[in-house]
Design a protein around this motif. Structure first.
Motif: not given
Ligand code: C5P
Length: 235
Positions: A95-103, A128-134, A151-154, A170-172, A174-176
């Motif tokens: 469950i990826m509820a964390a708000a990950v900094a995109d940058f 850019r930070n890595p997209d951990i969920l994707a 599980v991803g969050f938006a 669209a995010k669902l 894109r992230k898969g």
């Molecule tokens: O793209 P966005 O930040 O809106 O996506 C949110 C989802 O992606 C959340 O589940 C968040 O935990 C995850 N995420 C991630 N790595 C990032 C940015 C978001 O895993 N760099």
């Protein structure tokens, strides 16, 4: 005897925000309170799961002393990535509820950034930070291993061109991920509150079997019947 629904399952929850250091005294952060992730971790533990909570920066206390929950502290997205990569392979549910900094700041200044005599403003560049969920989804696809359900969050405000549900749909894709939880934000909605209204979007990937339970039974986590369900309640 009736087993609790998640007994024998391992659940990994990420919660809170990441903090990206700029210099020894400053950082980039976000408004995540951590409440939603903590509520999910506690709910999974109460349902019998073994829960690993990867806790970022939060306004509230992490559940350090609850049976079945282990808490791991992280600050940066890079630390969150390393923690997820380490524990996700053993998880049934992520469950990826964390708000990950995109940058993050491109460079960390070892000394405090000072005001200069000539009054010039500092320029902060970001990368850019890595997209951990994707990447966790991609890894599962490539290797055939990993959490059965991801599980991803938006958090979307929507815009003049697109409503939040369209953006989430669209995010669902894109992230898969298998499920996407949409929180609507803006106008004092969501951040830090004890109640929220969410939409849960489900993906067809949810029905594709990847991994069975330790006892060989089918996964007990089931998707909502419709593609979008709306739930209201305390977090
Ligand atoms: O793209 P966005 O930040 O809106 O996506 C949110 C989802 O992606 C959340 O589940 C968040 O935990 C995850 N995420 C991630 N790595 C990032 C940015 C978001 O895993 N760099």
């Amino acid at each position: 005897e009736v087993q609790p629904p998640l007994s024998g399952r391992t659940v990994v929850v990420t919660a809170g925000g990441t903090r990206e250091p700029l210099d020894p005294v400053r950082y980039l952060g976000n408004r995540s309170s951590g409440k939603q992730g903590i509520a999910l971790a506690e709910t999974a533990a109460a349902a019998g799961a073994q829960v690993h909570l990867i806790a970022g920066i939060m306004d509230v206390q992490a559940p350090e002393h609850i049976a079945n929950i282990t808490v791991e502290r992280i600050e940066t997205a890079a630390q969150l990535q390393a923690a997820v990569q380490r524990v996700a392979p053993q998880a049934d549910l992520l469950i990826m509820a964390a708000a990950v900094a995109d940058f993050r700041p491109t460079a960390y200044a070892a000394q405090k950034i000072k005001k200069t005599e000539d009054g010039e403003n500092p320029v902060i560049t970001l990368e850019r930070n890595p997209d951990i969920l994707a990447e966790t989804v991609q890894h599962r696809r490539a290797e055939g291993t990993g959490p059965r359900v991801i599980v991803g969050f938006a958090a979307e405000t929507g815009s003049a061109e697109a409503d939040p549900l369209e953006l989430a749909q669209a995010k669902l894709l894109r992230k898969g991920c298998d499920l996407l939880v949409l929180n609507q934000v803006g106008e004092a909605l969501v951040f830090g509150r004890d109640e929220t209204e969410i939409h849960i979007l489900t993906s067809p990937t949810l029905t594709a079997p990847t991994r069975s339970a330790p006892d060989g039974s089918a996964p007990t986590l089931s998707a909502a019947d419709s593609a979008v369900t709306t739930r209201r309640g305390t977090k």
